[in-house]
Design a protein around this motif. Structure first.
Motif, PDB file in Angstrom:
ATOM      1  N   THR A  43       0.807  -1.218   0.000  1.00  0.00           N
ATOM      2  CA  THR A  43       0.000   0.000   0.000  1.00  0.00           C
ATOM      3  C   THR A  43       0.846   1.276   0.000  1.00  0.00           C
ATOM      4  O   THR A  43       0.531   2.230  -0.709  1.00  0.00           O
ATOM      5  CB  THR A  43      -0.923   0.035   1.244  1.00  0.00           C
ATOM      6  OG1 THR A  43      -1.559  -1.229   1.360  1.00  0.00           O
ATOM      7  CG2 THR A  43      -1.959   1.137   1.134  1.00  0.00           C
ATOM      8  N   HIS A  44       1.925   1.291   0.796  1.00  0.00           N
ATOM      9  CA  HIS A  44       2.622   2.555   1.044  1.00  0.00           C
ATOM     10  C   HIS A  44       4.029   2.665   0.472  1.00  0.00           C
ATOM     11  O   HIS A  44       4.589   3.762   0.452  1.00  0.00           O
ATOM     12  CB  HIS A  44       2.692   2.823   2.558  1.00  0.00           C
ATOM     13  CG  HIS A  44       1.362   2.969   3.206  1.00  0.00           C
ATOM     14  ND1 HIS A  44       0.622   4.129   3.129  1.00  0.00           N
ATOM     15  CD2 HIS A  44       0.609   2.095   3.920  1.00  0.00           C
ATOM     16  CE1 HIS A  44      -0.514   3.964   3.784  1.00  0.00           C
ATOM     17  NE2 HIS A  44      -0.541   2.744   4.280  1.00  0.00           N
ATOM     18  N   CYS A  45       4.645   1.568   0.071  1.00  0.00           N
ATOM     19  CA  CYS A  45       6.051   1.634  -0.345  1.00  0.00           C
ATOM     20  C   CYS A  45       6.281   1.157  -1.777  1.00  0.00           C
ATOM     21  O   CYS A  45       7.268   1.547  -2.411  1.00  0.00           O
ATOM     22  CB  CYS A  45       6.945   0.798   0.571  1.00  0.00           C
ATOM     23  SG  CYS A  45       6.492   0.801   2.318  1.00  0.00           S
ATOM     24  N   ALA A  46       5.395   0.280  -2.278  1.00  0.00           N
ATOM     25  CA  ALA A  46       5.670  -0.416  -3.545  1.00  0.00           C
ATOM     26  C   ALA A  46       5.804   0.548  -4.728  1.00  0.00           C
ATOM     27  O   ALA A  46       6.482   0.219  -5.704  1.00  0.00           O
ATOM     28  CB  ALA A  46       4.577  -1.449  -3.828  1.00  0.00           C
ATOM     29  N   GLY A  47       5.197   1.723  -4.630  1.00  0.00           N
ATOM     30  CA  GLY A  47       5.308   2.693  -5.715  1.00  0.00           C
ATOM     31  C   GLY A  47       6.741   3.151  -5.947  1.00  0.00           C
ATOM     32  O   GLY A  47       7.103   3.565  -7.045  1.00  0.00           O
ATOM     33  N   CYS A  48       7.556   3.079  -4.910  1.00  0.00           N
ATOM     34  CA  CYS A  48       8.935   3.584  -5.008  1.00  0.00           C
ATOM     35  C   CYS A  48      10.008   2.553  -4.671  1.00  0.00           C
ATOM     36  O   CYS A  48      11.192   2.823  -4.874  1.00  0.00           O
ATOM     37  CB  CYS A  48       9.126   4.776  -4.073  1.00  0.00           C
ATOM     38  SG  CYS A  48       8.057   6.185  -4.410  1.00  0.00           S
ATOM     39  N   HIS A  49       9.645   1.419  -4.092  1.00  0.00           N
ATOM     40  CA  HIS A  49      10.644   0.402  -3.721  1.00  0.00           C
ATOM     41  C   HIS A  49      10.216  -0.965  -4.259  1.00  0.00           C
ATOM     42  O   HIS A  49       9.135  -1.451  -3.901  1.00  0.00           O
ATOM     43  CB  HIS A  49      10.775   0.287  -2.196  1.00  0.00           C
ATOM     44  CG  HIS A  49      11.348   1.499  -1.527  1.00  0.00           C
ATOM     45  ND1 HIS A  49      12.707   1.690  -1.363  1.00  0.00           N
ATOM     46  CD2 HIS A  49      10.746   2.572  -0.952  1.00  0.00           C
ATOM     47  CE1 HIS A  49      12.921   2.839  -0.717  1.00  0.00           C
ATOM     48  NE2 HIS A  49      11.745   3.395  -0.456  1.00  0.00           N
ATOM     49  N   SER A  50      11.052  -1.598  -5.078  1.00  0.00           N
ATOM     50  CA  SER A  50      10.735  -2.941  -5.570  1.00  0.00           C
ATOM     51  C   SER A  50      11.184  -3.994  -4.562  1.00  0.00           C
ATOM     52  O   SER A  50      11.939  -3.707  -3.631  1.00  0.00           O
ATOM     53  CB  SER A  50      11.411  -3.178  -6.922  1.00  0.00           C
ATOM     54  OG  SER A  50      12.823  -3.107  -6.796  1.00  0.00           O
ATOM     55  N   ILE A  51      10.695  -5.219  -4.742  1.00  0.00           N
ATOM     56  CA  ILE A  51      11.169  -6.337  -3.905  1.00  0.00           C
ATOM     57  C   ILE A  51      11.664  -7.480  -4.784  1.00  0.00           C
ATOM     58  O   ILE A  51      11.996  -8.544  -4.298  1.00  0.00           O
ATOM     59  CB  ILE A  51      10.078  -6.861  -2.940  1.00  0.00           C
ATOM     60  CG1 ILE A  51       8.765  -7.096  -3.664  1.00  0.00           C
ATOM     61  CG2 ILE A  51       9.887  -5.923  -1.766  1.00  0.00           C
ATOM     62  CD1 ILE A  51       7.757  -7.900  -2.864  1.00  0.00           C
ATOM     63  N   LYS A  52      11.665  -7.266  -6.105  1.00  0.00           N
ATOM     64  CA  LYS A  52      12.171  -8.304  -7.001  1.00  0.00           C
ATOM     65  C   LYS A  52      13.255  -7.743  -7.903  1.00  0.00           C
ATOM     66  O   LYS A  52      13.417  -8.187  -9.047  1.00  0.00           O
ATOM     67  CB  LYS A  52      11.025  -8.889  -7.830  1.00  0.00           C
ATOM     68  CG  LYS A  52      10.056  -9.670  -6.955  1.00  0.00           C
ATOM     69  CD  LYS A  52       9.010 -10.396  -7.739  1.00  0.00           C
ATOM     70  CE  LYS A  52       8.159 -11.256  -6.808  1.00  0.00           C
ATOM     71  NZ  LYS A  52       6.852 -11.566  -7.380  1.00  0.00           N
ATOM     72  N   MET A  53      13.974  -6.773  -7.401  1.00  0.00           N
ATOM     73  CA  MET A  53      15.098  -6.159  -8.103  1.00  0.00           C
ATOM     74  C   MET A  53      14.710  -5.591  -9.470  1.00  0.00           C
ATOM     75  O   MET A  53      15.526  -5.567 -10.380  1.00  0.00           O
ATOM     76  CB  MET A  53      16.255  -7.175  -8.249  1.00  0.00           C
ATOM     77  CG  MET A  53      16.763  -7.730  -6.919  1.00  0.00           C
ATOM     78  SD  MET A  53      17.333  -6.463  -5.750  1.00  0.00           S
ATOM     79  CE  MET A  53      18.880  -5.995  -6.498  1.00  0.00           C
ATOM     80  N   GLU A  54      13.444  -5.129  -9.601  1.00  0.00           N
ATOM     81  CA  GLU A  54      13.054  -4.516 -10.868  1.00  0.00           C
ATOM     82  C   GLU A  54      13.663  -3.120 -11.013  1.00  0.00           C
ATOM     83  O   GLU A  54      13.727  -2.577 -12.099  1.00  0.00           O
ATOM     84  CB  GLU A  54      11.526  -4.364 -10.975  1.00  0.00           C
ATOM     85  CG  GLU A  54      10.772  -5.659 -11.090  1.00  0.00           C
ATOM     86  CD  GLU A  54      10.067  -6.014  -9.798  1.00  0.00           C
ATOM     87  OE1 GLU A  54      10.485  -5.523  -8.721  1.00  0.00           O
ATOM     88  OE2 GLU A  54       9.093  -6.789  -9.858  1.00  0.00           O
ATOM     89  N   GLY A  55      14.048  -2.549  -9.889  1.00  0.00           N
ATOM     90  CA  GLY A  55      14.572  -1.187  -9.934  1.00  0.00           C
ATOM     91  C   GLY A  55      13.437  -0.202  -9.823  1.00  0.00           C
ATOM     92  O   GLY A  55      12.362  -0.406 -10.382  1.00  0.00           O
ATOM     93  N   SER A  56      13.660   0.863  -9.091  1.00  0.00           N
ATOM     94  CA  SER A  56      12.618   1.844  -8.850  1.00  0.00           C
ATOM     95  C   SER A  56      13.271   3.116  -8.331  1.00  0.00           C
ATOM     96  O   SER A  56      14.488   3.210  -8.283  1.00  0.00           O
ATOM     97  CB  SER A  56      11.628   1.272  -7.838  1.00  0.00           C
ATOM     98  OG  SER A  56      10.434   1.982  -7.886  1.00  0.00           O
ATOM     99  N   MET A  57      12.456   4.043  -7.899  1.00  0.00           N
ATOM    100  CA  MET A  57      12.985   5.321  -7.409  1.00  0.00           C
ATOM    101  C   MET A  57      13.862   5.117  -6.166  1.00  0.00           C
ATOM    102  O   MET A  57      14.968   5.612  -6.074  1.00  0.00           O
ATOM    103  CB  MET A  57      11.801   6.228  -7.086  1.00  0.00           C
ATOM    104  CG  MET A  57      12.176   7.613  -6.690  1.00  0.00           C
ATOM    105  SD  MET A  57      10.636   8.489  -6.348  1.00  0.00           S
ATOM    106  CE  MET A  57      11.292  10.014  -5.734  1.00  0.00           C
ATOM    107  N   GLY A  58      13.350   4.350  -5.190  1.00  0.00           N
ATOM    108  CA  GLY A  58      14.131   4.034  -3.990  1.00  0.00           C
ATOM    109  C   GLY A  58      14.811   2.680  -4.180  1.00  0.00           C
ATOM    110  O   GLY A  58      14.560   1.966  -5.159  1.00  0.00           O
ATOM    111  N   ARG A  59      15.671   2.304  -3.231  1.00  0.00           N
ATOM    112  CA  ARG A  59      16.382   1.021  -3.352  1.00  0.00           C
ATOM    113  C   ARG A  59      15.432  -0.158  -3.218  1.00  0.00           C
ATOM    114  O   ARG A  59      14.450  -0.105  -2.483  1.00  0.00           O
ATOM    115  CB  ARG A  59      17.401   0.874  -2.221  1.00  0.00           C
ATOM    116  CG  ARG A  59      18.621   1.710  -2.368  1.00  0.00           C
ATOM    117  CD  ARG A  59      19.476   1.554  -1.125  1.00  0.00           C
ATOM    118  NE  ARG A  59      20.474   0.491  -1.234  1.00  0.00           N
ATOM    119  CZ  ARG A  59      21.053  -0.098  -0.197  1.00  0.00           C
ATOM    120  NH1 ARG A  59      20.702   0.220   1.036  1.00  0.00           N
ATOM    121  NH2 ARG A  59      21.973  -1.015  -0.371  1.00  0.00           N
ATOM    122  N   ASP A  60      15.772  -1.253  -3.906  1.00  0.00           N
ATOM    123  CA  ASP A  60      15.031  -2.494  -3.712  1.00  0.00           C
ATOM    124  C   ASP A  60      15.196  -2.912  -2.248  1.00  0.00           C
ATOM    125  O   ASP A  60      16.283  -2.801  -1.678  1.00  0.00           O
ATOM    126  CB  ASP A  60      15.591  -3.580  -4.636  1.00  0.00           C
ATOM    127  CG  ASP A  60      14.738  -4.840  -4.620  1.00  0.00           C
ATOM    128  OD1 ASP A  60      13.999  -5.059  -5.598  1.00  0.00           O
ATOM    129  OD2 ASP A  60      14.815  -5.608  -3.636  1.00  0.00           O
TER     130      ASP A  60
END
Ligand code: HEC
Length: 108
Positions: free
Chosen positions: A27-44
């Motif tokens: 809900t609150h973090c996935a927009g900026c942090h990935s968990i499958k090393m896809e890369g995003s604004m913040g660190r995975d």
């Protein structure tokens, strides 16, 4: 701010709910942090899990605007996220749990 830390200290003594932590993440973090090393604004969060202690993760969620320099950033793009202390603790525990092998290595 001090009050929140004292509160969090007691909350973190209680068992964290990792499943709820995952919900908070979505809900609150996935927009900026990935968990499958896809890369995003913040660190995975696997990288965060790899080299940050849970207490440091807690601190960043509570006060990104004052913690960012200590974490090695020269500027701060992460907003303070308004979630309950329990949710802060659960999502920090969730992140900490992602790299289980590393968990004991970063404790010192
Ligand atoms: C609007 C985008 C955004 C959202 C939403 C966001 N973050 Fe971040 N986060 C960032 C950025 C960008 C950084 C890099 C430093 C900075 O700009 O503050 C960061 C840094 C971090 C760090 C430090 C990482 C490190 O190891 O250096 C942690 C921990 C963190 N975020 C946790 C969270 C958690 C937990 C949530 C959800 C509750 C969240 N973030 C939501 C953008 C975001």
């Amino acid at each position: 701010m001090k009050k929140i830390f004292i509160w969090l200290f007691f909350v973190s003594l209680a068992a964290a709910d990792i499943e709820n932590g995952f919900e908070v993440y979505k809900t609150h973090c996935a927009g900026c942090h990935s968990i499958k090393m896809e890369g995003s604004m913040g660190r995975d969060f696997n990288l965060v899990s790899y080299d940050r202690k849970k207490e440091d993760i807690l601190r960043y969620i509570i006060e990104p605007n004052s913690a960012f320099r200590d974490f090695g950033y020269s500027s701060n793009a992460m907003p303070k996220i308004n979630i309950k202390p329990e949710d802060v603790n659960d999502v920090a525990e969730y992140i900490d749990s992602l790299q289980k092998f590393k968990k004991w290595m970063k404790k010192s």
